[in-house]
Design a protein around this motif. Sequence first.
Motif, PDB file in Angstrom:
ATOM      1  N   LEU A   1      34.578  33.125  41.074  1.00  0.00           N
ATOM      2  CA  LEU A   1      35.759  33.076  41.940  1.00  0.00           C
ATOM      3  C   LEU A   1      36.132  31.637  42.266  1.00  0.00           C
ATOM      4  CD1 LEU A   1      34.694  35.875  44.459  1.00  0.00           C
ATOM      5  CD2 LEU A   1      36.348  36.095  42.603  1.00  0.00           C
TER       6      LEU A   1
ATOM      7  N   VAL B   1      32.337  42.903  39.101  1.00  0.00           N
ATOM      8  CA  VAL B   1      31.580  41.675  39.341  1.00  0.00           C
ATOM      9  C   VAL B   1      31.172  41.018  38.023  1.00  0.00           C
ATOM     10  CG1 VAL B   1      29.292  42.759  39.582  1.00  0.00           C
ATOM     11  CG2 VAL B   1      29.777  40.608  40.770  1.00  0.00           C
TER      12      VAL B   1
ATOM     13  N   LEU C   1      34.318  44.885  43.929  1.00  0.00           N
ATOM     14  CA  LEU C   1      33.485  44.223  42.932  1.00  0.00           C
ATOM     15  C   LEU C   1      32.443  45.145  42.306  1.00  0.00           C
ATOM     16  CD1 LEU C   1      32.982  40.845  44.818  1.00  0.00           C
ATOM     17  CD2 LEU C   1      34.355  41.218  42.758  1.00  0.00           C
TER      18      LEU C   1
ATOM     19  N   ILE D   1      42.382  39.380  41.021  1.00  0.00           N
ATOM     20  CA  ILE D   1      41.636  38.850  42.165  1.00  0.00           C
ATOM     21  C   ILE D   1      42.629  38.097  43.039  1.00  0.00           C
ATOM     22  CG2 ILE D   1      39.724  37.403  42.950  1.00  0.00           C
ATOM     23  CD1 ILE D   1      38.810  39.752  41.186  1.00  0.00           C
TER      24      ILE D   1
ATOM     25  N   GLN E   1      37.459  37.963  48.207  1.00  0.00           N
ATOM     26  CA  GLN E   1      36.546  38.934  47.615  1.00  0.00           C
ATOM     27  C   GLN E   1      36.894  40.364  48.007  1.00  0.00           C
ATOM     28  OE1 GLN E   1      32.335  38.178  47.790  1.00  0.00           O
ATOM     29  NE2 GLN E   1      32.668  35.970  47.872  1.00  0.00           N
TER      30      GLN E   1
END
Length: 186
Positions: free
Chosen positions: A83, A74, A94, A106, A89
Amino acid sequence: MGLLVASVVFVISNLSTPSAGQQTIPNTDPSGEMVSADGQVAAQVVNQAKIFIHIIGAVKSPGIYELDAGSRVVDSVFAAGGLTSLADQSSVNLARALTDGEQIFIGVVGQTANAGVAHSDQNNLINLNRASVAELEGLPGVGPALAGRLVDWREANGGFKKKEDLLEVSGIGDKLYSGIKDLISL
């Protein structure tokens, strides 16, 4: 007079702020007060370790970033500006701790697993000699600790020469090897 000058020099030297990448860690006695070895108020400065990561995929500013050791995925996302609106996600953990030299991917919502990952080949096999810790964790039965040992073994031995080299890594036995050998490449 000499004691007064020594005291002033001591206090002034302890008022300086740590440089970038350092933090002040207090010395405390059992009562919790900050003290030096001679009983004076003091603090020691310690360099804080740094790591470099490469974040790609659905982030606003993909690239290489320097983060504090102990950072999480994260933190790398925040460093990369966050993002994008297309980011999935759930494509990455994360909360996972980062390692130096790691690449973070990602994914995009609706993208199939491993699509666009730089370290899988045309058959979506994970390349043992190029995959990041995160990518190795995608193999069944491989968690963060084992993925880290795979990378450590790879670096210490100049890479995997044959798939069977996996059996030399602590934590990989015949059963795990047979479950992942068809999912990897060199």
